[in-house]
Design an enzyme around this catalytic site. Structure first.
Site, PDB file in Angstrom:
ATOM      1  N   ARG A 116      66.012  83.993  92.037  1.00 25.54           N
ATOM      2  CA  ARG A 116      65.295  84.249  93.307  1.00 25.54           C
ATOM      3  C   ARG A 116      64.812  85.700  93.356  1.00 25.54           C
ATOM      4  NH1 ARG A 116      68.413  84.145  99.174  1.00 25.54           N
ATOM      5  NH2 ARG A 116      66.715  84.995 100.412  1.00 25.54           N
ATOM      6  N   ASN A 169      77.455  91.263  99.199  1.00 22.13           N
ATOM      7  CA  ASN A 169      77.312  89.798  99.098  1.00 22.13           C
ATOM      8  C   ASN A 169      76.088  89.338  98.302  1.00 22.13           C
ATOM      9  OD1 ASN A 169      75.709  90.622 101.235  1.00 22.13           O
ATOM     10  ND2 ASN A 169      76.108  88.835 102.478  1.00 22.13           N
ATOM     11  N   LYS A 192      71.964 103.032  95.501  1.00 21.09           N
ATOM     12  CA  LYS A 192      73.427 103.198  95.544  1.00 21.09           C
ATOM     13  C   LYS A 192      73.977 101.784  95.746  1.00 21.09           C
ATOM     14  CE  LYS A 192      77.199 103.372  97.528  1.00 21.09           C
ATOM     15  NZ  LYS A 192      78.247 102.445  97.001  1.00 21.09           N
ATOM     16  N   THR A 195      80.162  98.971  95.761  1.00 21.58           N
ATOM     17  CA  THR A 195      81.157  99.077  94.694  1.00 21.58           C
ATOM     18  C   THR A 195      81.409  97.696  94.081  1.00 21.58           C
ATOM     19  OG1 THR A 195      82.105 101.042  95.638  1.00 21.58           O
ATOM     20  CG2 THR A 195      83.534  99.763  94.187  1.00 21.58           C
ATOM     21  N   GLY A 246      77.244  96.352 107.004  1.00 21.80           N
ATOM     22  CA  GLY A 246      77.873  96.174 108.314  1.00 21.80           C
ATOM     23  C   GLY A 246      77.659  97.377 109.221  1.00 21.80           C
ATOM     24  N   ASP A 247      78.701  97.679 110.013  1.00 20.24           N
ATOM     25  CA  ASP A 247      78.602  98.757 111.012  1.00 20.24           C
ATOM     26  C   ASP A 247      78.327 100.125 110.402  1.00 20.24           C
ATOM     27  OD1 ASP A 247      79.032  96.946 112.921  1.00 20.24           O
ATOM     28  OD2 ASP A 247      81.118  97.517 113.370  1.00 20.24           O
ATOM     29  N   GLU A 264      69.452  96.432 108.035  1.00 21.03           N
ATOM     30  CA  GLU A 264      69.813  95.022 108.244  1.00 21.03           C
ATOM     31  C   GLU A 264      71.315  94.983 108.356  1.00 21.03           C
ATOM     32  OE1 GLU A 264      68.408  93.667 104.280  1.00 21.03           O
ATOM     33  OE2 GLU A 264      67.314  92.262 105.507  1.00 21.03           O
ATOM     34  N   CYS A 298      75.142  87.056 105.812  1.00 21.81           N
ATOM     35  CA  CYS A 298      74.771  87.625 107.110  1.00 21.81           C
ATOM     36  C   CYS A 298      74.292  86.532 108.046  1.00 21.81           C
ATOM     37  CB  CYS A 298      73.704  88.695 106.946  1.00 21.81           C
ATOM     38  SG  CYS A 298      72.227  88.115 106.121  1.00 21.81           S
ATOM     39  N   THR A 299      73.611  85.515 107.485  1.00 23.03           N
ATOM     40  CA  THR A 299      73.067  84.453 108.328  1.00 23.03           C
ATOM     41  C   THR A 299      73.958  83.209 108.339  1.00 23.03           C
ATOM     42  OG1 THR A 299      71.705  83.745 106.482  1.00 23.03           O
ATOM     43  CG2 THR A 299      70.633  85.161 108.108  1.00 23.03           C
ATOM     44  N   GLU A 391      82.567  89.056 113.616  1.00 22.83           N
ATOM     45  CA  GLU A 391      82.021  88.419 112.420  1.00 22.83           C
ATOM     46  C   GLU A 391      83.147  88.291 111.390  1.00 22.83           C
ATOM     47  OE1 GLU A 391      79.428  91.151 110.329  1.00 22.83           O
ATOM     48  OE2 GLU A 391      78.158  89.531 109.616  1.00 22.83           O
ATOM     49  N   ARG A 451      68.084  83.477 105.556  1.00 21.84           N
ATOM     50  CA  ARG A 451      67.175  84.536 105.174  1.00 21.84           C
ATOM     51  C   ARG A 451      66.172  83.867 104.233  1.00 21.84           C
ATOM     52  NH1 ARG A 451      67.961  90.188 104.159  1.00 21.84           N
ATOM     53  NH2 ARG A 451      66.330  90.761 102.738  1.00 21.84           N
TER      54      ARG A 451
HETATM   55  P1  NAP Z   1      79.347  97.710 104.258  1.00 22.28           P
HETATM   56  O1  NAP Z   1      80.792  97.899 104.130  1.00 22.28           O
HETATM   57  O2  NAP Z   1      78.662  98.241 105.457  1.00 22.28           O
HETATM   58  O3  NAP Z   1      78.688  98.335 102.933  1.00 22.28           O
HETATM   59  C1  NAP Z   1      77.318  98.243 102.690  1.00 22.28           C
HETATM   60  C2  NAP Z   1      76.902  99.317 101.698  1.00 22.28           C
HETATM   61  O4  NAP Z   1      77.084 100.603 102.294  1.00 22.28           O
HETATM   62  C3  NAP Z   1      77.713  99.329 100.414  1.00 22.28           C
HETATM   63  O5  NAP Z   1      76.849  99.626  99.355  1.00 22.28           O
HETATM   64  C4  NAP Z   1      78.695 100.473 100.651  1.00 22.28           C
HETATM   65  O6  NAP Z   1      79.175 101.060  99.456  1.00 22.28           O
HETATM   66  C5  NAP Z   1      77.789 101.447 101.385  1.00 22.28           C
HETATM   67  N1  NAP Z   1      78.490 102.480 102.158  1.00 22.28           N
HETATM   68  C6  NAP Z   1      79.759 102.518 102.598  1.00 22.28           C
HETATM   69  N2  NAP Z   1      79.981 103.668 103.294  1.00 22.28           N
HETATM   70  C7  NAP Z   1      78.823 104.351 103.292  1.00 22.28           C
HETATM   71  C8  NAP Z   1      78.396 105.591 103.851  1.00 22.28           C
HETATM   72  N3  NAP Z   1      79.200 106.372 104.554  1.00 22.28           N
HETATM   73  N4  NAP Z   1      77.119 105.976 103.644  1.00 22.28           N
HETATM   74  C9  NAP Z   1      76.267 105.219 102.948  1.00 22.28           C
HETATM   75  N5  NAP Z   1      76.605 104.028 102.391  1.00 22.28           N
HETATM   76  C10 NAP Z   1      77.872 103.599 102.573  1.00 22.28           C
HETATM   77  O7  NAP Z   1      78.960  96.141 104.195  1.00 22.28           O
HETATM   78  P2  NAP Z   1      79.478  95.054 103.161  1.00 22.28           P
HETATM   79  O8  NAP Z   1      80.904  94.738 103.453  1.00 22.28           O
HETATM   80  O9  NAP Z   1      79.075  95.431 101.780  1.00 22.28           O
HETATM   81  O10 NAP Z   1      78.564  93.804 103.573  1.00 22.28           O
HETATM   82  C11 NAP Z   1      78.921  92.915 104.600  1.00 22.28           C
HETATM   83  C12 NAP Z   1      78.125  93.206 105.856  1.00 22.28           C
HETATM   84  O11 NAP Z   1      76.731  93.213 105.545  1.00 22.28           O
HETATM   85  C13 NAP Z   1      78.283  92.134 106.912  1.00 22.28           C
HETATM   86  O12 NAP Z   1      78.432  92.747 108.153  1.00 22.28           O
HETATM   87  C14 NAP Z   1      76.980  91.348 106.839  1.00 22.28           C
HETATM   88  O13 NAP Z   1      76.633  90.678 108.031  1.00 22.28           O
HETATM   89  C15 NAP Z   1      76.027  92.433 106.495  1.00 22.28           C
HETATM   90  N6  NAP Z   1      74.814  91.879 105.884  1.00 22.28           N
HETATM   91  C16 NAP Z   1      73.666  91.897 106.619  1.00 22.28           C
HETATM   92  C17 NAP Z   1      72.519  91.342 106.090  1.00 22.28           C
HETATM   93  C18 NAP Z   1      71.244  91.324 106.878  1.00 22.28           C
HETATM   94  O14 NAP Z   1      70.226  91.043 106.287  1.00 22.28           O
HETATM   95  N7  NAP Z   1      71.246  91.606 108.159  1.00 22.28           N
HETATM   96  C19 NAP Z   1      72.530  90.794 104.797  1.00 22.28           C
HETATM   97  C20 NAP Z   1      73.719  90.807 104.085  1.00 22.28           C
HETATM   98  C21 NAP Z   1      74.859  91.362 104.633  1.00 22.28           C
HETATM   99  P3  NAP Z   1      80.679 100.759  98.953  1.00 22.28           P
HETATM  100  O15 NAP Z   1      80.700  99.325  98.569  1.00 22.28           O
HETATM  101  O16 NAP Z   1      80.844 101.681  97.805  1.00 22.28           O
HETATM  102  O17 NAP Z   1      81.590 101.062 100.092  1.00 22.28           O
END
Ligand code: NAP
Length: 496
Positions: A116, A169, A192, A195, A246-247, A264, A298-299, A391, A451
């Site tokens: 994809r 993911n 970036k 991890t 996420g947040d 996103e 996410c969806t 979530e 998505r």
């Molecule tokens: P996450 O913990 O927020 O991490 C996302 C990315 O941010 C990772 O590459 C992470 O790196 C990096 N990161 C962490 N701390 C950071 C900082 N201080 N500054 C800059 N980057 C930083 O999210 P996740 O657990 O990977 O993903 C799950 C979340 O993503 C869920 O909430 C899901 O709903 C959301 N999501 C949203 C969409 C959408 O399209 N809306 C799509 C997919 C997922 P490290 O891994 O090294 O910590």
């Protein structure tokens, strides 16, 4: 696969290298970050823990390369992207294997993610050639009080260095959805990766390297987001941030400064089921939407809001399908595989315990082994339970029984998230009225949130994001409108 074949240049011993100025390097930190296989809970790969100086070098090199790239003809940029897409697809098997080991993605879905992504790169190249070659021509007498002495030409110019931060993911697809539009629009990229998923992303970057993009145009730094994230996102050399996660995204948006942001973030996608719905269709979508990739999307359907009259039949049918979901290893293509980290599993367990204390109905027994959590439907969930709002990002799905459609819409809109929602009904007029009332970026009628297709606009309201994705929207966000005005002398004659 590590260290074998054409990929050998990207690894040193058992540690993957980072990518700067067209080269694969070891970090001077001498430190590495372990990537834990969610299934075995043992270290499977290691990546470099890049230093701030290395981040500076990657950004400097991207800045220099972008100047020339912006002047490279669009058709040439597209040609390289098509080449990268083909190499990516050729390498779907080894990249998919990384996704299986790093994020426990079921093997078949892992291959789908890579294919994809290749398709997305190609579509993006085509779309870029079409829309970036176009501009506007405006004449001043279309505005009251102005005569026809000014002609305005607009075009789209790149922003500079785009920082791409995808989540675990979809570490390949959600990196590509940032990289491809940035590059076709004439920007350079600093990636970036998350991890968990970093090695799949490095292999993907290697495909771009093999395609022959100019040195420095694409850089990839690895390390924990908590350690290098702030330095990257507040770096003065970055001209745009495209983030999915996420947040973390909320704090990035507060710190980033005056640059375009494409964010996103999370969601709590609600599925409203009305009395007149095709119940089998709703059930199939709820199970697929709620439990695919163990709910780590996410969806994903994250709360079901069903009219009381049909709730028991719906829950019964969902349970019948949940009983058939296979649970186990991603290598065996099980439907439910281990969630990404132990801390994610602990978080999900916290939500389940809260629901138990507050007396939700457990349709299955709660079962967990390591990071593996068996699928669980929670019926009779009420608004005082955490699972009604948070979530889980795991295979746990709450059902709230509602008396009126308004109650469902109210629950959906009371959420701080606003990513997607869906409604099942056979009355299209009602569906459209509900879609209008739901405060989400997208509403799906008679299908689970999703998505894509990747050229559809995709966006979240409230805490679910800033800006809009989808191929065309991403190209637009990663460019700026440039205006040139041609001024003529005032006419020395009168018409008529
Ligand atoms: P996450 O913990 O927020 O991490 C996302 C990315 O941010 C990772 O590459 C992470 O790196 C990096 N990161 C962490 N701390 C950071 C900082 N201080 N500054 C800059 N980057 C930083 O999210 P996740 O657990 O990977 O993903 C799950 C979340 O993503 C869920 O909430 C899901 O709903 C959301 N999501 C949203 C969409 C959408 O399209 N809306 C799509 C997919 C997922 P490290 O891994 O090294 O910590």
């Amino acid at each position: 696969m590590a260290g074998s074949g054409t990929f050998s240049e990207i690894i040193d011993g058992d540690v993957y290298k980072y990518y700067v100025d067209g080269q694969w390097n070891k970090s001077s930190s001498g430190k590495s970050v372990p990537i834990i296989n969610p299934t075995t809970r043992k270290t499977h790969y290691k990546v470099q823990a890049c230093t701030q100086e290395e981040v500076n070098n990657v950004i400097d090199s991207a800045k220099k390369a972008q100047k020339l790239w912006a002047k490279t003809p669009l058709w040439k940029r597209a040609e390289l992207l098509h080449k990268a897409a083909a190499i990516l697809k050729e390498n779907k098997a080894p990249i998919a294997e990384c996704l299986v080991k790093e994020i426990a993605k079921p093997a078949k879905d892992a291959v789908t993610e890579v294919v994809r992504s290749g398709d997305l790169v190609s579509y993006c190249a085509e779309e870029g050639v079409r829309i970036l070659g176009e501009g506007k021509f405006l004449v001043s007498d279309s505005f009251p009080g102005n005569d026809r002495t000014k002609y305005c030409l607009t075009s789209k110019i790149p922003l500079g260095v785009v920082l791409a931060i995808p989540p675990f993911n979809y570490p390949v697809n959600l990196a590509i959805s940032k990289i491809a539009p940035a590059l076709i629009a004439g920007n350079s990229i600093v990636l970036k990766p998350p991890t968990q998923g970093a090695v799949a992303a490095l292999h993907m970057v290697h495909c771009f390297h093999l395609a022959g993009f100019p040195k420095g145009l694409i850089g990839c730094v690895t390390g924990k987001g908590s350690e290098i994230g702030d330095f990257l996102t507040m770096h003065p050399g970055v001209n745009c941030i495209s983030f999915t996660g996420g947040d973390t995204g909320i704090s990035i948006s507060r710190k980033a400064g005056m640059i375009p942001l494409q964010m996103e973030l999370g969601g709590k996608d609600a599925c409203i089921v009305l009395e007149d719905a095709d119940l089998d269709l709703a059930v199939a979508n709820i199970v697929k939407g709620g439990f695919s990739y163990s709910g780590q999307r996410c969806t994903a359907v994250k709360v079901v809001l069903v009219m009381e009259q049909i709730a028991s039949s719906l829950v019964k049918k969902v349970n019948e399908k949940v009983a058939k979901l296979t649970v186990g290893a991603p290598e065996d293509n099980c439907d439910i595989t281990p969630v990404v980290t132990e801390s994610s599993a602990n978080f999900i367990e916290g939500l389940v315990k809260d629901a138990k204390e507050k007396k939700a109905t457990f349709c299955q027994e709660y079962k967990r082994e390591g990071n593996l959590i068996w699928p669980l439907l929670l019926d009779n969930v009420r608004p005082d339970m955490r699972i009604a709002w948070e979530e889980p990002f795991g295979p746990v799905l709450p059902v709230i029984r509602i008396k009126t459609v308004e109650e469902g819409i109210h629950h959906c809109n009371a959420s701080n998230f606003g990513l997607q929602g869906c409604v099942f009904t056979s009355d299209i007029n009602k569906a459209i009225m509900i879609s209008d009332a739901m405060e989400t970026g997208t509403v799906q009628i008679n299908s689970a949130p999703a998505r894509g297709p990747d050229h559809f606009p995709f966006q979240g309201l409230k805490d679910s994001g800033i800006g809009s994705q989808g191929i065309t929207n991403s190209i637009n966000i990663m460019t700026k409108v440039k205006t040139t005005v041609i001024n003529l002398p005032a006419p020395s004659y009168t018409m008529g």
